[in-house]
Design a protein around this motif. Sequence first.
Motif, PDB file in Angstrom:
ATOM      1  N   MET A 103       0.718  -1.251  -0.142  1.00 19.69           N
ATOM      2  CA  MET A 103      -0.022   0.127   0.099  1.00 19.69           C
ATOM      3  C   MET A 103       0.773   1.275   0.074  1.00 19.69           C
ATOM      4  N   GLU A 104       1.835   1.389   0.775  1.00 18.61           N
ATOM      5  CA  GLU A 104       2.683   2.470   0.907  1.00 18.61           C
ATOM      6  C   GLU A 104       3.202   3.020  -0.651  1.00 18.61           C
ATOM      7  N   ALA A 105       3.833   1.941  -1.244  1.00 19.15           N
ATOM      8  CA  ALA A 105       4.304   1.881  -2.756  1.00 19.15           C
ATOM      9  C   ALA A 105       3.232   2.318  -3.570  1.00 19.15           C
ATOM     10  N   LEU A 106       2.113   1.964  -3.573  1.00 18.53           N
ATOM     11  CA  LEU A 106       1.044   2.281  -4.200  1.00 18.53           C
ATOM     12  C   LEU A 106       0.648   3.764  -4.043  1.00 18.53           C
ATOM     13  N   LYS A 107       0.553   4.311  -2.819  1.00 19.13           N
ATOM     14  CA  LYS A 107       0.450   5.552  -2.538  1.00 19.13           C
ATOM     15  C   LYS A 107       1.287   6.583  -3.147  1.00 19.13           C
ATOM     16  N   GLN A 108       2.739   6.198  -3.147  1.00 20.42           N
ATOM     17  CA  GLN A 108       3.561   7.036  -3.451  1.00 20.42           C
ATOM     18  C   GLN A 108       3.488   7.055  -5.171  1.00 20.42           C
ATOM     19  N   LYS A 109       3.039   5.856  -5.797  1.00 19.90           N
ATOM     20  CA  LYS A 109       2.948   5.755  -7.141  1.00 19.90           C
ATOM     21  C   LYS A 109       2.011   7.043  -7.681  1.00 19.90           C
ATOM     22  N   HIS A 110       0.902   7.115  -6.771  1.00 20.84           N
ATOM     23  CA  HIS A 110      -0.206   7.791  -7.153  1.00 20.84           C
ATOM     24  C   HIS A 110       0.136   9.247  -6.736  1.00 20.84           C
ATOM     25  N   ASN A 111       0.810   9.555  -6.176  1.00 27.71           N
ATOM     26  CA  ASN A 111       1.255  11.010  -5.611  1.00 27.71           C
ATOM     27  C   ASN A 111       0.311  11.371  -4.482  1.00 27.71           C
ATOM     28  N   ILE A 112      -0.126  10.473  -3.567  1.00 29.78           N
ATOM     29  CA  ILE A 112      -0.892  10.717  -2.299  1.00 29.78           C
ATOM     30  C   ILE A 112      -0.045  11.319  -1.511  1.00 29.78           C
ATOM     31  N   PRO A 113      -0.261  12.808  -0.952  1.00 27.09           N
ATOM     32  CA  PRO A 113       0.479  13.252   0.006  1.00 27.09           C
ATOM     33  C   PRO A 113       0.155  12.510   1.216  1.00 27.09           C
ATOM     34  N   PRO A 114       1.440  12.380   2.027  1.00 30.44           N
ATOM     35  CA  PRO A 114       1.388  11.086   3.301  1.00 30.44           C
ATOM     36  C   PRO A 114       0.266  11.988   4.127  1.00 30.44           C
ATOM     37  N   GLU A 115       0.283  13.289   4.271  1.00 30.49           N
ATOM     38  CA  GLU A 115      -0.859  13.651   5.452  1.00 30.49           C
ATOM     39  C   GLU A 115      -2.402  13.373   4.704  1.00 30.49           C
ATOM     40  N   LEU A 116      -2.548  12.875   3.807  1.00 29.43           N
ATOM     41  CA  LEU A 116      -3.936  12.558   3.213  1.00 29.43           C
ATOM     42  C   LEU A 116      -3.964  11.269   3.252  1.00 29.43           C
ATOM     43  N   ALA A 117      -3.250  10.315   3.510  1.00 29.31           N
ATOM     44  CA  ALA A 117      -3.288   8.922   3.766  1.00 29.31           C
ATOM     45  C   ALA A 117      -4.229   8.095   4.400  1.00 29.31           C
ATOM     46  N   SER A 118      -5.005   6.979   3.888  1.00 29.54           N
ATOM     47  CA  SER A 118      -5.930   6.442   4.606  1.00 29.54           C
ATOM     48  C   SER A 118      -5.680   5.052   4.478  1.00 29.54           C
ATOM     49  N   CYS A 119      -6.525   3.946   4.652  1.00 26.19           N
ATOM     50  CA  CYS A 119      -6.327   2.527   4.686  1.00 26.19           C
ATOM     51  C   CYS A 119      -6.582   2.001   3.114  1.00 26.19           C
ATOM     52  N   HIS A 120      -7.318   2.661   2.243  1.00 27.32           N
ATOM     53  CA  HIS A 120      -7.393   1.997   1.059  1.00 27.32           C
ATOM     54  C   HIS A 120      -7.364   3.198   0.225  1.00 27.32           C
ATOM     55  N   THR A 121      -6.832   2.895  -1.286  1.00 23.61           N
ATOM     56  CA  THR A 121      -6.878   3.930  -2.220  1.00 23.61           C
ATOM     57  C   THR A 121      -7.695   3.120  -3.765  1.00 23.61           C
ATOM     58  N   THR A 122      -8.496   3.916  -4.267  1.00 14.53           N
ATOM     59  CA  THR A 122      -9.199   3.534  -5.367  1.00 14.53           C
ATOM     60  C   THR A 122      -8.848   4.270  -6.308  1.00 14.53           C
ATOM     61  N   ILE A 123      -8.880   3.665  -7.479  1.00 15.33           N
ATOM     62  CA  ILE A 123      -8.377   4.459  -8.698  1.00 15.33           C
ATOM     63  C   ILE A 123     -10.006   4.255  -9.643  1.00 15.33           C
ATOM     64  N   ILE A 124     -10.273   5.530 -10.272  1.00 17.42           N
ATOM     65  CA  ILE A 124     -11.534   5.416 -11.122  1.00 17.42           C
ATOM     66  C   ILE A 124     -11.566   6.601 -11.858  1.00 17.42           C
ATOM     67  N   ASP A 125     -11.668   6.281 -13.228  1.00 15.62           N
ATOM     68  CA  ASP A 125     -11.701   7.471 -14.298  1.00 15.62           C
ATOM     69  C   ASP A 125     -10.426   8.237 -14.133  1.00 15.62           C
ATOM     70  N   GLY A 126      -9.581   7.698 -13.866  1.00 10.86           N
ATOM     71  CA  GLY A 126      -8.245   8.493 -13.948  1.00 10.86           C
ATOM     72  C   GLY A 126      -7.913   9.523 -12.821  1.00 10.86           C
ATOM     73  N   TYR A 127      -8.817   9.121 -11.819  1.00 13.69           N
ATOM     74  CA  TYR A 127      -8.857   9.875 -10.582  1.00 13.69           C
ATOM     75  C   TYR A 127      -8.435   9.092  -9.182  1.00 13.69           C
ATOM     76  N   VAL A 128      -7.740   9.605  -8.360  1.00 10.33           N
ATOM     77  CA  VAL A 128      -7.543   8.782  -7.205  1.00 10.33           C
ATOM     78  C   VAL A 128      -8.420   9.151  -6.034  1.00 10.33           C
ATOM     79  N   MET A 129      -9.094   8.270  -5.242  1.00 11.17           N
ATOM     80  CA  MET A 129     -10.011   8.248  -4.342  1.00 11.17           C
ATOM     81  C   MET A 129      -9.405   7.620  -3.086  1.00 11.17           C
ATOM     82  N   GLU A 130      -8.809   8.410  -2.100  1.00 11.34           N
ATOM     83  CA  GLU A 130      -8.071   7.942  -0.849  1.00 11.34           C
ATOM     84  C   GLU A 130      -9.170   7.670   0.477  1.00 11.34           C
ATOM     85  N   GLY A 131      -9.248   6.560   0.937  1.00 11.64           N
ATOM     86  CA  GLY A 131      -9.976   6.490   2.007  1.00 11.64           C
ATOM     87  C   GLY A 131     -11.493   6.419   1.995  1.00 11.64           C
ATOM     88  N   HIS A 132     -12.155   6.649   3.075  1.00 13.02           N
ATOM     89  CA  HIS A 132     -13.495   6.602   3.445  1.00 13.02           C
ATOM     90  C   HIS A 132     -14.490   7.485   2.919  1.00 13.02           C
TER      91      HIS A 132
END
Length: 192
Positions: A103-132
Amino acid sequence: MPKLLSKTTIASIAIAATAIGTIYLTSASRGNNIVNSSNSILAKDNSSPATLVSIWDKETEPNYSGTTEMTVYRSPNCGCCSVWVEHAQKHGFKIEDIKTDEMEALKQKHNIPPELASCHTTIIDGYVMEGHIPVDDIKRFLAEKPDMVGLAVPGMPIGTPGMEAKDIKQPFQILAFNDKGEVEVYKEYQSY
């Protein structure tokens, strides 16, 4: 134009809640033959099928006609993520559910700032959706097609889809972020 937030502000918004793996059940109506338990309402005779009951089940964006296929990346051991996946499926999303220990490598790949991190990462229509994130907010975001990387609900606020626990509902913000690391409040839930 929404106000941009500093990383310090974002970090203070992120709620470090513990995944509690609670199940929320109710029974089909059988008169007064129900019993309350700590987190659920069950038929006394347990003969009724149980179904998830959530404040997030009500669809507020019923006319959404965009992409419905999403890929959810999550830890194989995360119970709250599987409840969030069920939430998305109830709202018509088709899920490719990928369980990974990376998960950590995946979040880095999708440029999710660490302060925005949550437990799951969703990719839809080219967008990143992080968390609940409530999926109706994802639908609205996708319909708007903003020039952003995606949305995030940092941490794991109690009360969000997949993190429900009794009547506890922590206020939370859905944050939009761009590829420059700039963050703005997309939507705020104070009482829900």
